[in-house]
Design a protein around this motif. Structure first.
Motif, PDB file in Angstrom:
ATOM      1  N   GLN A 170      28.009  -5.095 106.469  1.00 48.38           N
ATOM      2  CA  GLN A 170      27.317  -4.561 105.296  1.00 48.38           C
ATOM      3  C   GLN A 170      28.258  -4.349 104.112  1.00 48.38           C
ATOM      4  O   GLN A 170      27.807  -4.040 103.014  1.00 48.38           O
ATOM      5  CB  GLN A 170      26.641  -3.228 105.641  1.00 48.38           C
ATOM      6  N   ARG A 171      29.584  -4.489 104.357  1.00 43.70           N
ATOM      7  CA  ARG A 171      30.593  -4.294 103.316  1.00 43.70           C
ATOM      8  C   ARG A 171      30.454  -2.920 102.679  1.00 43.70           C
ATOM      9  O   ARG A 171      30.356  -2.763 101.466  1.00 43.70           O
ATOM     10  CB  ARG A 171      30.494  -5.397 102.254  1.00 43.70           C
ATOM     11  N   ARG A 172      30.497  -1.907 103.558  1.00 45.35           N
ATOM     12  CA  ARG A 172      30.401  -0.525 103.108  1.00 45.35           C
ATOM     13  C   ARG A 172      31.684   0.224 103.449  1.00 45.35           C
ATOM     14  O   ARG A 172      32.266   0.033 104.527  1.00 45.35           O
ATOM     15  CB  ARG A 172      29.193   0.161 103.743  1.00 45.35           C
ATOM     16  N   ARG A 225      38.208   0.150 103.060  1.00 44.56           N
ATOM     17  CA  ARG A 225      37.212  -0.909 102.916  1.00 44.56           C
ATOM     18  C   ARG A 225      37.425  -1.883 104.070  1.00 44.56           C
ATOM     19  O   ARG A 225      38.405  -2.628 104.081  1.00 44.56           O
ATOM     20  CB  ARG A 225      37.379  -1.632 101.575  1.00 44.56           C
ATOM     21  N   TYR A 255      37.485  -5.026 106.299  1.00 48.29           N
ATOM     22  CA  TYR A 255      37.363  -6.460 106.052  1.00 48.29           C
ATOM     23  C   TYR A 255      37.093  -7.269 107.321  1.00 48.29           C
ATOM     24  O   TYR A 255      36.334  -8.232 107.302  1.00 48.29           O
ATOM     25  CB  TYR A 255      38.654  -6.990 105.418  1.00 48.29           C
ATOM     26  N   VAL A 309      29.251   0.391  98.461  1.00 46.50           N
ATOM     27  CA  VAL A 309      29.349  -1.027  98.836  1.00 46.50           C
ATOM     28  C   VAL A 309      30.496  -1.662  98.058  1.00 46.50           C
ATOM     29  O   VAL A 309      30.746  -1.313  96.902  1.00 46.50           O
ATOM     30  CB  VAL A 309      28.023  -1.762  98.544  1.00 46.50           C
ATOM     31  N   PHE A 310      31.201  -2.593  98.691  1.00 50.45           N
ATOM     32  CA  PHE A 310      32.331  -3.256  98.040  1.00 50.45           C
ATOM     33  C   PHE A 310      32.216  -4.770  98.226  1.00 50.45           C
ATOM     34  O   PHE A 310      31.422  -5.254  99.048  1.00 50.45           O
ATOM     35  CB  PHE A 310      33.666  -2.765  98.632  1.00 50.45           C
ATOM     36  N   GLU A 311      33.002  -5.522  97.492  1.00 55.25           N
ATOM     37  CA  GLU A 311      33.072  -6.973  97.631  1.00 55.25           C
ATOM     38  C   GLU A 311      34.397  -7.347  98.290  1.00 55.25           C
ATOM     39  O   GLU A 311      35.457  -6.956  97.818  1.00 55.25           O
ATOM     40  CB  GLU A 311      32.963  -7.654  96.262  1.00 55.25           C
ATOM     41  N   ARG A 312      34.323  -8.078  99.382  1.00 59.88           N
ATOM     42  CA  ARG A 312      35.529  -8.523 100.063  1.00 59.88           C
ATOM     43  C   ARG A 312      36.224  -9.602  99.235  1.00 59.88           C
ATOM     44  O   ARG A 312      35.569 -10.537  98.759  1.00 59.88           O
ATOM     45  CB  ARG A 312      35.191  -9.083 101.441  1.00 59.88           C
ATOM     46  N   PRO A 313      37.545  -9.503  99.015  1.00 61.62           N
ATOM     47  CA  PRO A 313      38.262 -10.505  98.214  1.00 61.62           C
ATOM     48  C   PRO A 313      38.119 -11.902  98.800  1.00 61.62           C
ATOM     49  O   PRO A 313      38.225 -12.093 100.015  1.00 61.62           O
ATOM     50  CB  PRO A 313      39.722 -10.031  98.287  1.00 61.62           C
ATOM     51  N   LEU A 314      37.862 -12.872  97.953  1.00 58.93           N
ATOM     52  CA  LEU A 314      37.719 -14.247  98.418  1.00 58.93           C
ATOM     53  C   LEU A 314      39.021 -14.771  99.008  1.00 58.93           C
ATOM     54  O   LEU A 314      39.007 -15.689  99.839  1.00 58.93           O
ATOM     55  CB  LEU A 314      37.282 -15.142  97.250  1.00 58.93           C
TER      56      LEU A 314
END
Length: 342
Positions: free
Chosen positions: A173-175, A195, A197, A235-240
């Motif tokens: 869920q990227r929480r 966070r 990953y 909520v966060f965005e995982r680095p590409l």
């Protein structure tokens, strides 16, 4: 062709033909195929009672097997049942080879890690459905495989199983999460905001890899040392740029240093250690070179980001190992030996 489309549609939709539980069409056809192949002369009435469907449904299955799957079966009026009058090809999609069997077995042994927990019962039910579809096809009962093979794995504590599920949920869920963590050299646990990953299994232990918000860097956490876990709403965005597999690949075990620098580890092993080196792979980048004709002396090379776990690996071979490089590793081994002598 019309019947083929109708049966396939029925298999995909998996809708029971009457009130109550019924077996899935494809599973039912597999069972009918197995009974005929075993020479038990099943008939529509007995099969209908077994699968809790009508005799017409069984007859449609028989017609589908003959017309669309090329199974040569006939009805014996004397024995009142179906028998194989010719070839009995395997049902498409259920032929299991050696590699598939190995994968099934390794998956099954993974259940030992959660033995005695609530999750074990659920996982066994799921796995038993898979095995039920292939046992007759490969002519091998699962109990026979358990008698023939063993995979020794550390058991997973019930608390860790629950925590694993919660962490997996947070990763997917990227929480952000909050928990207390006790480092190996610490007297007590300290709060962490992370966070999450990636979850990785290394040497039988599960680890969380995530961005530590307080320290502003990637950190690795062992599940057994995580307490007071809480998943937040943030909520966060995982680095590409983050790749969990690559992150673990760069480390020898689980220890990982920041940055992109790696060390080229070169160690010679002799006698029994040399033979082990030709049989085992300790690191994805490992290269093993045999240095003598009898194979009693080899050089093992690989790249590792951190050297602490490499030191323990070298010392495990005692006098059978000699460090060639890097200089940092040689110095660390010497320092450890000095402390051991003291």
């Amino acid at each position: 062709m019309a019947r083929f489309r109708e049966t396939v549609a029925e298999m995909m939709e998996d809708k029971p033909r009457r009130i109550g539980l019924t077996r899935r069409p494809l599973e039912r056809i597999m069972s009918i195929h197995r009974a005929i192949k075993d020479g038990t002369y099943p008939n529509c009435s007995t099969l209908a009672r077994q699968f809790e469907v009508t005799s017409k449904t069984i007859m449609r299955d028989i017609e589908f097997m003959r017309d669309s799957l090329g199974v040569e079966i006939e009805y014996d009026a004397v024995r009142h049942g179906w028998y194989a009058s010719g070839t009995m090809p395997e049902i498409p999609g259920f032929t299991v080879g050696a590699e598939e069997l190995a994968a099934l077995f390794l998956t099954r042994t993974a259940l030992d890690a959660i033995r005695g927990t609530a999750l074990e019962s659920t996982m066994r039910q799921v796995f038993s459905k898979i095995v039920a579809s292939v046992e007759g096809t490969v002519h091998l009962e699962w109990s026979e495989m358990e008698e023939a093979f063993t995979r020794k794995m550390p058991a997973m504590h019930a608390r860790d199983v629950k925590l694993f599920g919660e962490l997996a949920d947070a990763v997917l869920q990227r929480r952000e999460i909050h928990f207390h963590y006790r480092k190996l050299d610490a007297d007590k646990a300290a709060p962490r905001s992370v966070r999450p990953y990636h979850l990785g299994e290394v040497d039988g232990g599960w680890y969380l890899i995530g961005h530590d918000l307080d320290r502003g860097a990637l950190r690795t956490f062992a599940l057994p040392r995580i307490t007071r876990f809480k998943m937040l709403m943030t909520v966060f965005e995982r680095p590409l740029s983050f790749d969990g597999r690559e992150h673990l690949r760069r480390s020898f075990g689980i220890w990982h240093q920041g940055g992109t620098r790696t060390h080229l580890v070169r160690v010679t092993l002799k006698d029994y250690a040399a033979r082990l080196a030709t049989e085992r792979r300790w690191h994805p980048s490992q290269e093993t070179t045999v240095l003598d004709e009898k194979g009693k002396l080899v050089e093992v090379r690989f790249e590792a980001a951190a050297l602490e776990e490499v030191v323990r690996w070298v010392l495990s071979f005692g006098s059978k190992a000699e460090v060639i490089g890097p200089p940092e590793l040689l110095q660390m081994v010497r320092e450890e030996l000095k402390l051991m002598r003291a």
